[in-house]
Design a protein around this motif. Structure first.
Motif, PDB file in Angstrom:
ATOM      1  N   VAL A 189      -3.685  10.716  -5.001  1.00  0.00           N
ATOM      2  CA  VAL A 189      -2.661  11.517  -5.674  1.00  0.00           C
ATOM      3  C   VAL A 189      -1.500  10.638  -6.109  1.00  0.00           C
ATOM      4  O   VAL A 189      -1.023  10.716  -7.249  1.00  0.00           O
ATOM      5  CB  VAL A 189      -2.158  12.647  -4.753  1.00  0.00           C
ATOM      6  N   ILE A 190      -1.048   9.789  -5.196  1.00  0.00           N
ATOM      7  CA  ILE A 190       0.066   8.902  -5.532  1.00  0.00           C
ATOM      8  C   ILE A 190      -0.309   8.028  -6.728  1.00  0.00           C
ATOM      9  O   ILE A 190       0.467   7.869  -7.672  1.00  0.00           O
ATOM     10  CB  ILE A 190       0.423   8.011  -4.316  1.00  0.00           C
ATOM     11  N   PHE A 207       6.208  11.375   0.996  1.00  0.00           N
ATOM     12  CA  PHE A 207       5.535  11.480  -0.291  1.00  0.00           C
ATOM     13  C   PHE A 207       6.421  11.059  -1.457  1.00  0.00           C
ATOM     14  O   PHE A 207       6.054  10.212  -2.264  1.00  0.00           O
ATOM     15  CB  PHE A 207       5.054  12.917  -0.480  1.00  0.00           C
ATOM     16  N   TYR A 208       7.639  11.629  -1.524  1.00  0.00           N
ATOM     17  CA  TYR A 208       8.456  11.378  -2.706  1.00  0.00           C
ATOM     18  C   TYR A 208       8.954   9.940  -2.761  1.00  0.00           C
ATOM     19  O   TYR A 208       9.042   9.355  -3.839  1.00  0.00           O
ATOM     20  CB  TYR A 208       9.627  12.368  -2.764  1.00  0.00           C
ATOM     21  N   SER A 209       9.277   9.364  -1.614  1.00  0.00           N
ATOM     22  CA  SER A 209       9.770   7.986  -1.649  1.00  0.00           C
ATOM     23  C   SER A 209       8.657   7.051  -2.118  1.00  0.00           C
ATOM     24  O   SER A 209       8.897   6.132  -2.908  1.00  0.00           O
ATOM     25  CB  SER A 209      10.296   7.573  -0.275  1.00  0.00           C
ATOM     26  N   VAL A 210       7.435   7.311  -1.678  1.00  0.00           N
ATOM     27  CA  VAL A 210       6.322   6.461  -2.116  1.00  0.00           C
ATOM     28  C   VAL A 210       6.076   6.660  -3.608  1.00  0.00           C
ATOM     29  O   VAL A 210       5.931   5.699  -4.362  1.00  0.00           O
ATOM     30  CB  VAL A 210       5.041   6.775  -1.309  1.00  0.00           C
ATOM     31  N   LEU A 211       6.073   7.931  -4.020  1.00  0.00           N
ATOM     32  CA  LEU A 211       5.817   8.223  -5.436  1.00  0.00           C
ATOM     33  C   LEU A 211       6.867   7.541  -6.320  1.00  0.00           C
ATOM     34  O   LEU A 211       6.541   6.859  -7.287  1.00  0.00           O
ATOM     35  CB  LEU A 211       5.834   9.738  -5.660  1.00  0.00           C
ATOM     36  N   LEU A 212       8.127   7.712  -5.949  1.00  0.00           N
ATOM     37  CA  LEU A 212       9.206   7.140  -6.762  1.00  0.00           C
ATOM     38  C   LEU A 212       9.080   5.625  -6.858  1.00  0.00           C
ATOM     39  O   LEU A 212       9.205   5.048  -7.945  1.00  0.00           O
ATOM     40  CB  LEU A 212      10.568   7.503  -6.159  1.00  0.00           C
ATOM     41  N   VAL A 257       8.128   2.073   2.436  1.00  0.00           N
ATOM     42  CA  VAL A 257       8.630   3.403   2.097  1.00  0.00           C
ATOM     43  C   VAL A 257       7.778   4.545   2.646  1.00  0.00           C
ATOM     44  O   VAL A 257       8.080   5.703   2.396  1.00  0.00           O
ATOM     45  CB  VAL A 257       8.805   3.565   0.575  1.00  0.00           C
ATOM     46  N   THR A 258       6.703   4.237   3.383  1.00  0.00           N
ATOM     47  CA  THR A 258       5.957   5.331   4.005  1.00  0.00           C
ATOM     48  C   THR A 258       6.669   5.764   5.274  1.00  0.00           C
ATOM     49  O   THR A 258       7.436   5.008   5.866  1.00  0.00           O
ATOM     50  CB  THR A 258       4.527   4.921   4.385  1.00  0.00           C
ATOM     51  N   GLY A 259       6.386   6.987   5.695  1.00  0.00           N
ATOM     52  CA  GLY A 259       7.011   7.469   6.919  1.00  0.00           C
ATOM     53  C   GLY A 259       6.788   8.950   7.089  1.00  0.00           C
ATOM     54  O   GLY A 259       6.214   9.602   6.212  1.00  0.00           O
ATOM     55  N   ASN A 260       7.232   9.470   8.212  1.00  0.00           N
ATOM     56  CA  ASN A 260       7.138  10.907   8.489  1.00  0.00           C
ATOM     57  C   ASN A 260       5.729  11.466   8.287  1.00  0.00           C
ATOM     58  O   ASN A 260       5.544  12.508   7.674  1.00  0.00           O
ATOM     59  CB  ASN A 260       8.117  11.689   7.617  1.00  0.00           C
ATOM     60  N   GLY A 261       4.742  10.746   8.769  1.00  0.00           N
ATOM     61  CA  GLY A 261       3.386  11.271   8.711  1.00  0.00           C
ATOM     62  C   GLY A 261       2.678  11.022   7.405  1.00  0.00           C
ATOM     63  O   GLY A 261       1.506  11.328   7.273  1.00  0.00           O
TER      64      GLY A 261
END
Lengths: 357, 268
Positions: B67-68, B131-136, B209-213
């Motif tokens: 998805v990313i 999710f959003y930090s990785v996507l950005l 930037v990954t985190g929180n599961g």
């Protein structure tokens, strides 16, 4: 133009399908609930069945995330933006994290199973009174060797490494404290020695080892040993047990002069959201039967004395991984030497690496 | 030009391809090994594939990665294409060059530094890692690549095409959708697929930037290194290799179609 729009719509549709699938999977695994606990551990360092069991007993859903080095883990926690409830750093990192004020003090009244831990592994220099950390696994630094390639050696002493027969045979791990420590140990000094004369002696002795050294490597020494590319290597016991499982010709020995004793510990970082759940988790992992099952899976040495009763005898009686009390007395945990001394260690190690045969 | 290549050159090519593909096939071969390790082949089994599909956590991570990759490639392509058009439209050559220079700096600067600065930025801005930090961050590091892939196509386009269209009464929107975009379609697809692969295999930036599961495949596999990598990762690699081959075929199909239409795109 039509092409582009079609293609982009297709990509969007696929992503949305994937997102829905992720949501479904998350829901089926219960990750989307509110009662969750995020555990930050080394890769493949827990038996997943144990996690399932914990989830069933407490109703808390565990989100399991992994890291590959202490430093990386600390960076993530230090920066914030994450909600790790339990992390598993090695002992020197526990100390660093304490100094940086990244840990929450443990509430021992919520950890009744703490009594299962062997007293030898409690109240150590890096965390007096176990205020912030509870040992998870421990191990030693020692020599792994190939019994087929070296039929008549047993490496009971560090000095065996200096045997001229081992010319160009030894793999060393690329760590200043491990290698300099080996030099200190072989001379009978403490691993935490900061006496410059002793350190110089250790380096001189290590320099005479250079003809025997094949390479100074990182994690790849496991693969090299398992494939029989080299007959001897200086490794951590955890790595040793793993490659001995892959290659039956390998054996492991902790030299009798003494060696390093290392720990991986469970801690609760400041970023934790579910502190109560974190205590429950730590206490659960300290349960004798759970620890036994987990140890059988991970195959590192457990500090849990009660767990040994539930483990197969050949595992518990294996002196290579559960050394006799006489030897354990000689094992030392690394002290925090302070920046200046550590820099000196690193300098000595660098000089040793550059030393020509 | 029609001179036949010497047999030696062909042999060289075969050897190179063998060396390039041998590790992948070695990996795939062992994904069918019933023994638990890669040190000896014991017998054929599909157990690792079964294990892979029963491991929900790993499946979620794979889907996350996909998805990313898709979303970041899509968004960065859109932004990158407009960026490239913007750069081309610039009146002064000097400005154009300096913007292009800035674009290139982002491509050559080390991933670790980009990753660390994103980590600092996100935590300062109070954005939760996930999710959003990785996507950005993936969108951010893909945009310069897209710009670089699209710009040559734009530069190659004759300005008289646009002038002609305007003379014939086309509005700005018409010029964009009926002249420019069809012409640069191959470049856009190239940019999209480049961004896709960059996102799929990026470890350094993603790690920070990954985190929180939320995790992606590269980060997960890397963290397995301490305990040794299980064979279901081999199985996973085999599947991903298959998907990549399919993607490459799709890419060729699309770019050939787009290439054939080339100028013909004007008709639409």
């Amino acid at each position: 133009m039509k092409n582009l729009i079609q293609a982009f719509l297709a990509v969007l549709v696929v992503s949305i399908v994937c997102l829905i699938a992720i949501n479904r999977l998350n829901a089926s695994a219960g990750y989307s609930g509110t009662n969750t606990l995020t555990v930050y551990n080394w890769g493949d360092y827990i038996d997943e069945e144990v996690i399932d069991q914990f989830e069933e007993e407490t109703g808390i859903t565990v989100i399991y995330e992994t890291f590959d080095s202490n430093e990386a883990m600390m960076t993530k926690i230090q920066q914030g933006g994450t909600t790790y409830d339990v992390a598993v750093p090695s002992e020197y990192m526990v100390q660093k994290m304490m100094e940086e004020d990244l840990l929450i003090e443990l509430d021992h009244s919520k950890l009744p199973n703490l009594k299962n831990i062997d007293e030898r592994f409690m109240d150590l220099a890096f965390d007096p009174g176990n205020k912030f950390s509870v040992p998870y696994f421990w191990g030693t630094v020692g020599i792994v060797f190939n019994t087929k390639m070296l039929p008549d050696m047993n490496f009971k002493s560090w000095d065996d490494l200096w045997d001229p027969e081992l010319k160009n045979d030894i793999l060393l791990v690329d760590g200043a404290r491990e290698v300099i420590g080996m030099g200190l140990n072989s001379l009978g000094y403490s691993l935490n020695d900061t006496n410059k004369v002793h350190l110089q002696e250790a380096q001189d002795k290590l320099n005479t080892l250079t003809p025997n050294i094949k390479a100074i490597v990182g994690d790849e020494n496991k693969l090299l040993m398992a494939n029989g590319e080299a007959p001897v290597a200086l490794v951590w016991s955890g790595d040793a047990s793993e490659i001995m499982f892959e290659n039956e010709d390998l054996d492991y020995s902790v030299p009798e002069e003494g060696s390093n004793l290392w720990f991986d510990n469970m801690v609760i970082p400041k970023t934790a959201k579910n502190i109560d759940g974190a205590h429950q988790f730590i206490n659960f992992m300290l349960d004798a039967e759970v620890a036994a099952q987990n140890t059988e899976y991970v195959s590192y040495s457990t500090p849990n004395k009660e767990a040994l009763k539930y483990m197969p005898e050949e595992m518990v009686n294996d002196e290579r991984f559960y050394p006799s009390p006489e030897l354990t007395d000689k094992l030392e945990v690394y002290d925090n030497l302070g920046k200046k001394n550590l820099a000196y260690y690193n300098e000595l190690f660098l000089e040793f690496k550059m030393y020509r045969k | 030009m029609s001179r036949k290549s010497s047999p030696f050159a062909n042999l060289f090519l075969v050897i190179i391809f063998f060396v390039l593909y041998a590790p992948i096939f070695y990996l795939i071969f062992y994904s069918f090994n019933s023994g638990g390790t890669m040190s000896g082949f014991e017998g054929f089994t599909l157990d690792w594939y079964k294990e892979l599909f029963s491991d929900t956590r790993l499946l979620i991570i794979v889907l996350n990665t996909v998805v990313i990759a898709l979303l970041s490639a899509l968004i960065s392509t859109i932004i990158g294409v407009f960026g490239a058009i913007g750069i081309r439209e610039m009146k002064r050559k000097r400005n154009q060059n300096s913007i292009l220079g800035l674009n290139n700096v982002l491509i050559v600067s080390p991933d670790v530094i980009i990753g660390a600065s994103f980590l600092i930025l996100f935590t300062m801005a109070g954005i939760q890692l996930g999710f959003y930090s990785v996507l950005l961050s993936h969108i951010a590091f893909s945009i310069p690549i897209v710009v670089l892939m699209v710009l040559p196509k734009l530069m190659e386009m004759s300005p008289s095409l646009i002038d002609a269209a305007r003379d014939l009464g086309a509005s700005r929107w018409n010029v964009l959708t009926k002249v420019i975009l069809p012409y640069i379609t191959p470049g856009i697809f190239a940019g999209f697929f480049m961004a896709l692969t960059y996102s799929l295999d990026d470890f350094a930036v993603t790690f920070f930037v990954t985190g929180n599961g939320f995790s992606t495949l590269s980060v997960e596999i890397y963290s397995l290194a301490r305990q040794g990598i299980s064979l279901n990762i081999n199985a996973l690699s085999a599947l991903i290799f298959l998907v990549t081959v399919v993607l490459v075929i799709v890419y060729y199909y699309i770019s050939r179609r787009a290439g054939n239409q080339g100028m013909g795109g004007m008709r639409r």
